[in-house]
Scaffold this motif. Structure first.
Motif, PDB file in Angstrom:
ATOM      1  N   GLY A   1      90.551 -17.975  33.604  1.00 23.26           N
ATOM      2  CA  GLY A   1      91.552 -19.005  33.429  1.00 23.26           C
ATOM      3  C   GLY A   1      92.551 -18.566  32.391  1.00 23.26           C
ATOM      4  O   GLY A   1      92.692 -17.376  32.092  1.00 23.26           O
ATOM      5  N   THR A   2      93.234 -19.520  31.799  1.00 23.85           N
ATOM      6  CA  THR A   2      94.246 -19.212  30.786  1.00 23.85           C
ATOM      7  C   THR A   2      93.872 -19.921  29.496  1.00 23.85           C
ATOM      8  O   THR A   2      93.404 -21.063  29.518  1.00 23.85           O
ATOM      9  CB  THR A   2      95.648 -19.605  31.296  1.00 23.85           C
ATOM     10  N   TRP A   3      94.049 -19.241  28.362  1.00 18.81           N
ATOM     11  CA  TRP A   3      93.520 -19.784  27.110  1.00 18.81           C
ATOM     12  C   TRP A   3      94.165 -19.123  25.892  1.00 18.81           C
ATOM     13  O   TRP A   3      94.844 -18.104  25.997  1.00 18.81           O
ATOM     14  CB  TRP A   3      92.001 -19.640  27.048  1.00 18.81           C
TER      15      TRP A   3
ATOM     16  N   GLN B   1     101.234 -20.371  28.862  1.00 19.08           N
ATOM     17  CA  GLN B   1     100.101 -21.184  29.289  1.00 19.08           C
ATOM     18  C   GLN B   1     100.492 -22.159  30.402  1.00 19.08           C
ATOM     19  O   GLN B   1      99.776 -22.307  31.401  1.00 19.08           O
ATOM     20  CB  GLN B   1      99.517 -21.945  28.092  1.00 19.08           C
ATOM     21  N   GLU B   2     101.613 -22.826  30.258  1.00 20.93           N
ATOM     22  CA  GLU B   2     102.019 -23.792  31.274  1.00 20.93           C
ATOM     23  C   GLU B   2     102.374 -23.100  32.587  1.00 20.93           C
ATOM     24  O   GLU B   2     102.102 -23.635  33.680  1.00 20.93           O
ATOM     25  CB  GLU B   2     103.196 -24.624  30.763  1.00 20.93           C
ATOM     26  N   THR B   3     102.956 -21.912  32.499  1.00 20.70           N
ATOM     27  CA  THR B   3     103.267 -21.160  33.721  1.00 20.70           C
ATOM     28  C   THR B   3     101.986 -20.780  34.449  1.00 20.70           C
ATOM     29  O   THR B   3     101.898 -20.911  35.682  1.00 20.70           O
ATOM     30  CB  THR B   3     104.083 -19.906  33.377  1.00 20.70           C
ATOM     31  N   MET B   4     100.990 -20.326  33.720  1.00 17.78           N
ATOM     32  CA  MET B   4      99.730 -19.950  34.353  1.00 17.78           C
ATOM     33  C   MET B   4      99.063 -21.141  35.027  1.00 17.78           C
ATOM     34  O   MET B   4      98.529 -21.032  36.139  1.00 17.78           O
ATOM     35  CB  MET B   4      98.788 -19.321  33.319  1.00 17.78           C
ATOM     36  N   VAL B   5      99.111 -22.297  34.393  1.00 15.83           N
ATOM     37  CA  VAL B   5      98.543 -23.501  35.015  1.00 15.83           C
ATOM     38  C   VAL B   5      99.318 -23.846  36.285  1.00 15.83           C
ATOM     39  O   VAL B   5      98.731 -24.193  37.324  1.00 15.83           O
ATOM     40  CB  VAL B   5      98.560 -24.675  34.017  1.00 15.83           C
ATOM     41  N   ASN B   6     100.643 -23.705  36.223  1.00 15.48           N
ATOM     42  CA  ASN B   6     101.454 -24.002  37.409  1.00 15.48           C
ATOM     43  C   ASN B   6     101.218 -23.004  38.537  1.00 15.48           C
ATOM     44  O   ASN B   6     101.501 -23.299  39.702  1.00 15.48           O
ATOM     45  CB  ASN B   6     102.937 -24.043  37.036  1.00 15.48           C
ATOM     46  N   LEU B   7     100.683 -21.847  38.202  1.00 14.42           N
ATOM     47  CA  LEU B   7     100.324 -20.852  39.216  1.00 14.42           C
ATOM     48  C   LEU B   7      98.891 -21.055  39.719  1.00 14.42           C
ATOM     49  O   LEU B   7      98.400 -20.255  40.518  1.00 14.42           O
ATOM     50  CB  LEU B   7     100.491 -19.436  38.657  1.00 14.42           C
ATOM     51  N   GLY B   8      98.222 -22.092  39.236  1.00 18.64           N
ATOM     52  CA  GLY B   8      96.903 -22.429  39.766  1.00 18.64           C
ATOM     53  C   GLY B   8      95.725 -22.059  38.904  1.00 18.64           C
ATOM     54  O   GLY B   8      94.575 -22.292  39.297  1.00 18.64           O
TER      55      GLY B   8
ATOM     56  N   PHE C   1     102.405  -9.711  40.161  1.00 19.02           N
ATOM     57  CA  PHE C   1     102.041 -11.062  39.738  1.00 19.02           C
ATOM     58  C   PHE C   1     102.853 -11.470  38.511  1.00 19.02           C
ATOM     59  O   PHE C   1     103.301 -12.628  38.412  1.00 19.02           O
ATOM     60  CB  PHE C   1     100.547 -11.148  39.438  1.00 19.02           C
ATOM     61  N   MET C   2     103.051 -10.551  37.579  1.00 24.53           N
ATOM     62  CA  MET C   2     103.835 -10.885  36.391  1.00 24.53           C
ATOM     63  C   MET C   2     105.289 -11.201  36.767  1.00 24.53           C
ATOM     64  O   MET C   2     105.925 -12.056  36.139  1.00 24.53           O
ATOM     65  CB  MET C   2     103.751  -9.753  35.368  1.00 24.53           C
ATOM     66  N   ARG C   3     105.792 -10.542  37.787  1.00 22.31           N
ATOM     67  CA  ARG C   3     107.129 -10.889  38.275  1.00 22.31           C
ATOM     68  C   ARG C   3     107.137 -12.271  38.927  1.00 22.31           C
ATOM     69  O   ARG C   3     108.147 -12.976  38.868  1.00 22.31           O
ATOM     70  CB  ARG C   3     107.619  -9.807  39.244  1.00 22.31           C
ATOM     71  N   ARG C   4     106.034 -12.653  39.536  1.00 19.76           N
ATOM     72  CA  ARG C   4     105.927 -14.022  40.049  1.00 19.76           C
ATOM     73  C   ARG C   4     105.907 -15.027  38.903  1.00 19.76           C
ATOM     74  O   ARG C   4     106.444 -16.136  39.012  1.00 19.76           O
ATOM     75  CB  ARG C   4     104.664 -14.191  40.892  1.00 19.76           C
ATOM     76  N   MET C   5     105.283 -14.645  37.802  1.00 19.31           N
ATOM     77  CA  MET C   5     105.226 -15.541  36.651  1.00 19.31           C
ATOM     78  C   MET C   5     106.626 -15.930  36.187  1.00 19.31           C
ATOM     79  O   MET C   5     106.883 -17.107  35.887  1.00 19.31           O
ATOM     80  CB  MET C   5     104.459 -14.886  35.499  1.00 19.31           C
ATOM     81  N   VAL C   6     107.531 -14.958  36.118  1.00 14.95           N
ATOM     82  CA  VAL C   6     108.873 -15.263  35.590  1.00 14.95           C
ATOM     83  C   VAL C   6     109.747 -15.958  36.625  1.00 14.95           C
ATOM     84  O   VAL C   6     110.877 -16.337  36.312  1.00 14.95           O
ATOM     85  CB  VAL C   6     109.568 -13.998  35.040  1.00 14.95           C
ATOM     86  N   GLN C   7     109.218 -16.149  37.823  1.00 11.95           N
ATOM     87  CA  GLN C   7     109.901 -16.978  38.825  1.00 11.95           C
ATOM     88  C   GLN C   7     109.290 -18.372  38.890  1.00 11.95           C
ATOM     89  O   GLN C   7     109.614 -19.157  39.771  1.00 11.95           O
ATOM     90  CB  GLN C   7     109.821 -16.298  40.197  1.00 11.95           C
ATOM     91  N   THR C   8     108.398 -18.655  37.949  1.00 12.02           N
ATOM     92  CA  THR C   8     107.678 -19.928  37.919  1.00 12.02           C
ATOM     93  C   THR C   8     107.997 -20.651  36.617  1.00 12.02           C
ATOM     94  O   THR C   8     108.043 -20.025  35.549  1.00 12.02           O
ATOM     95  CB  THR C   8     106.156 -19.676  38.033  1.00 12.02           C
ATOM     96  N   GLU C   9     108.227 -21.942  36.699  1.00 17.18           N
ATOM     97  CA  GLU C   9     108.508 -22.728  35.485  1.00 17.18           C
ATOM     98  C   GLU C   9     107.223 -22.932  34.680  1.00 17.18           C
ATOM     99  O   GLU C   9     106.138 -22.967  35.234  1.00 17.18           O
ATOM    100  CB  GLU C   9     109.111 -24.093  35.865  1.00 17.18           C
ATOM    101  N   PRO C  10     107.390 -23.054  33.345  1.00 19.93           N
ATOM    102  CA  PRO C  10     108.620 -23.038  32.564  1.00 19.93           C
ATOM    103  C   PRO C  10     109.115 -21.653  32.151  1.00 19.93           C
ATOM    104  O   PRO C  10     110.175 -21.533  31.544  1.00 19.93           O
ATOM    105  CB  PRO C  10     108.236 -23.841  31.326  1.00 19.93           C
ATOM    106  N   LEU C  11     108.353 -20.603  32.490  1.00 15.09           N
ATOM    107  CA  LEU C  11     108.785 -19.272  32.078  1.00 15.09           C
ATOM    108  C   LEU C  11     110.115 -18.898  32.727  1.00 15.09           C
ATOM    109  O   LEU C  11     110.953 -18.208  32.124  1.00 15.09           O
ATOM    110  CB  LEU C  11     107.699 -18.240  32.424  1.00 15.09           C
ATOM    111  N   LYS C  12     110.337 -19.370  33.936  1.00 14.70           N
ATOM    112  CA  LYS C  12     111.590 -19.058  34.634  1.00 14.70           C
ATOM    113  C   LYS C  12     112.800 -19.490  33.821  1.00 14.70           C
ATOM    114  O   LYS C  12     113.787 -18.751  33.708  1.00 14.70           O
ATOM    115  CB  LYS C  12     111.590 -19.726  36.004  1.00 14.70           C
TER     116      LYS C  12
END
Length: 605
Positions: A203-205, A182-189, A496-507
């Motif tokens: 959105g994310t939920w 959830q936090e990663t998705m928010v950080n991705l906008g 996009f999912m690969r972008r997710m794992v390059q984004t905190e906190p998932l990274k």
């Protein structure tokens, strides 16, 4: 009465005969039989699996899949654009249908997807009605304190039912994975949605599950809707409906059904209907039963040796299916998680069973992290190109000679959805564990799987009877990736999912090791091959008995009556005319609830 004795129904007459004891069928049967003056018979080809631990106990994702006791285990014909694979199409076999074997995801579509039903010529089939009937089907239980202490769950009671049969709640136990997702998705906008059950899912939920928090069992059609003892409701299991029986045709009039023929213990019987015959056999078998009854495309019927009673070319057409593909990553062992991977360890699994008996532990787990997003939110040149490619393919498709009547309108709606930044085109789910048919977790390791779904496919498929034998599986041809934009949609979701794992906190939450597709899969061509080899059905097929005007290749009208008949309806997910961005079980219950009111109104019950 639930029985396995064919004599209890054979040659008898009921007001309503329902073919299929699945999600919508049992919902309808329960509601109609609330009137003690009405008699209802349900014929279910599968077994009575009520109480089976594989069905009853959650947290066991996939244990019933491909098990012939619970699953029809259909396969598609070879798909040339999926490297010639035959793809498994699981469908629930037994009382409750697919509601007995699904993964409990309780998801409702965006309002725009439902309003599209009405735009296509179905008055009254809109979001307002959807919300009314879906709330009627459910009782929502807010998250317990043990959950709110560790995760800030939010919900809006105005969007939730409070007195329906299906018990719905947020399952506990994967909040650490939810936090990462959830936090990663928010950080991705993406916007964090307070409650995605009011028509806005973009959105994310956190998703709810059809689980009863009083005892943490699956809440589904066979247990939640069926009354303990109702003398005017008879249910026969192991009864395969072979065809609808009609009285002799009266020139110039629609056909009248008098009952159905069914096979039980190798013998053929007939049960009679005083008022209506209702098909609730699902997206695969409802069109098959219609065709074996002489209703469908004349060229299909003549091929299998069945005389045409009603020329209805929409039967078995307009198939639209969600398919999915997963990427898998190792979780960072420095962070403590409880994922489904732990259940692969025998000692942990035994302890989970012990805790479950106390109303605790991992076996209460569901899938909770969902995100729906428009392509435009990805903000890349490739995403913009996907929009252009889809627009181009749809325009070409609309100008194809011989295109099915009414399909142009569906495609126009899909284009509107694609261009609407408030409507979702991608769906990504966070699965708390290794989501793979071919790999097992390595001892001591845990995983997060990011699963992408194709929500609004442009390709259209078919399901048709191959023979006149009702025991033969129909031919399922989803036409996967016939329109290349469908494949490209999943390619962009993988990226996009690969972008997710390059984004905190998932990274920081993963080790950096990509298990699937793996480091060797880098180019678009390689990603395409990975998808072709690994995509699966999401078991959300719709459209084979589409609710559309007859001249637009519809099969049923807005009252769900089959065109050319006086008293045959289809009540299941096959009537949905255009695909929705949602998992389909909540919609199946809505259809059953609304159909009950339609039937009662037509008979002044």
């Amino acid at each position: 009465m639930i029985t396995t004795n064919g004599a209890d129904l054979a040659s008898k007459t009921f007001d309503f005969v329902i073919a299929g004891g699945g999600t919508a069928g049992l919902t309808l049967a329960a509601r109609l039989s609330e009137d003690p003056s009405v008699t209802v018979a349900v014929l279910e080809a599968g077994d009575n699996t009520i109480g089976e631990p594989k069905v009853r106990i959650p947290g066991q994702f996939g244990v019933t899949i491909a098990d012939p006791k619970f699953d029809w285990t259909f396969f598609t014909k070879k798909q040339p654009l999926s490297n010639n694979r035959k793809v498994l199409w699981s469908r629930g076999k037994g009382l409750g249908g697919s509601s007995a074997i699904n993964f409990y995801a309780w998801v409702k579509p965006p309002a725009g997807d439902v309003d599209a039903f009405e735009k296509l010529g179905n008055p009254g089939w809109n979001w307002e009605d959807y919300l009314k009937y879906s709330k009627k089907s459910e009782t929502f239980h807010p998250p317990a304190q043990e959950q709110t202490d560790v995760y800030p769950h939010s919900y809006n009671v105005e969007y939730r039912g409070t007195s329906g049969p299906i018990q719905v709640t947020v399952p506990p136990h994967v909040y650490t994975v939810d936090n990462l997702f959830q936090e990663t998705m928010v950080n991705l906008g993406l916007k964090a949605i307070e409650d995605a059950y009011g028509g806005n899912t973009t959105g994310t939920w956190i998703c709810s599950s059809n689980l009863d928090p009083k005892n943490w069992t699956r809440s589904y059609a066979a247990t939640a809707y069926l009354p303990q003892d109702r003398p005017n409701l008879a249910i026969l299991t192991h009864a395969l409906v072979s065809r609808i029986i009609f009285v002799d045709r009266v020139e110039g009039q629609d056909l009248t059904a008098s009952g159905v023929e069914f096979i039980h213990n190798g013998n053929t019987h007939v049960v009679h209907a005083r008022k209506e015959v209702i098909l609730s056999c699902g997206v695969v078998q409802s069109p098959q039963v219609l065709e074996l009854s002489g209703i469908g495309r004349p060229e299909i019927l003549s091929k299998i040796g069945v005389d045409t009673k009603i020329d209805l070319p929409g039967v078995g057409e307009n198939l639209q299916e969600h398919n999915l593909v997963a990427t898998v990553f190792e979780l960072n062992p420095a962070i403590k998680h409880e994922t489904l991977d732990l259940l692969r360890d025998r000692e942990y699994a035994q302890e989970a069973v012990r805790l479950y008996a106390e109303g605790k532990g991992m076996l209460r787990t569901g899938i909770t992290s969902f995100a729906y997003l428009p392509i435009s939110s990805v903000k890349s040149v490739e995403a913009e190109n996907l929009i252009k490619q889809t627009e181009r393919e749809i325009e070409e498709y609309k100008n194809t000679p011989g295109i099915a009547p009414g399909l142009r309108e569906q495609l126009d709606i899909q284009l509107e959805t694609l261009r609407d930044d408030t409507m979702p085109d991608f769906e990504i789910t966070g699965f708390p564990g290794l989501f793979s048919l071919s790999l097992n977790p390595e001892p001591g390791k845990q995983y997060i799987s990011l699963v992408a779904l194709l929500n609004h496919p442009v390709s259209r498929g078919t399901i048709h009877a191959k023979t006149a034998n009702p025991q033969d599986t129909p031919e399922i041809d989803p036409h996967y990736f016939e329109k290349d934009s469908d494949l490209e949609n999943l390619v962009q979701q993988v990226k996009f999912m690969r972008r997710m794992v390059q984004t905190e906190p998932l990274k920081s939450g993963i080790t950096g090791v990509e298990v699937l597709p793996g480091e060797g899969c880098t180019t678009d061509a390689q990603i395409r091959d990975y998808i072709k080899d690994n995509h699966r059905s999401a078991w959300h097929g719709i459209g084979t008995c589409s609710m559309l005007p007859r001249e637009k290749q519809g099969v049923v009208d807005p009252q769900l009556k089959v065109y050319g008949t006086k008293n045959v309806r289809v009540v299941d997910i096959s009537i949905v005319p255009i695909q929705i961005a949602a998992h389909t079980q909540a919609t199946a219950y809505m259809i059953g609830e609304k159909a009950a009111d339609l039937v009662r109104a037509s008979h002044a019950l």
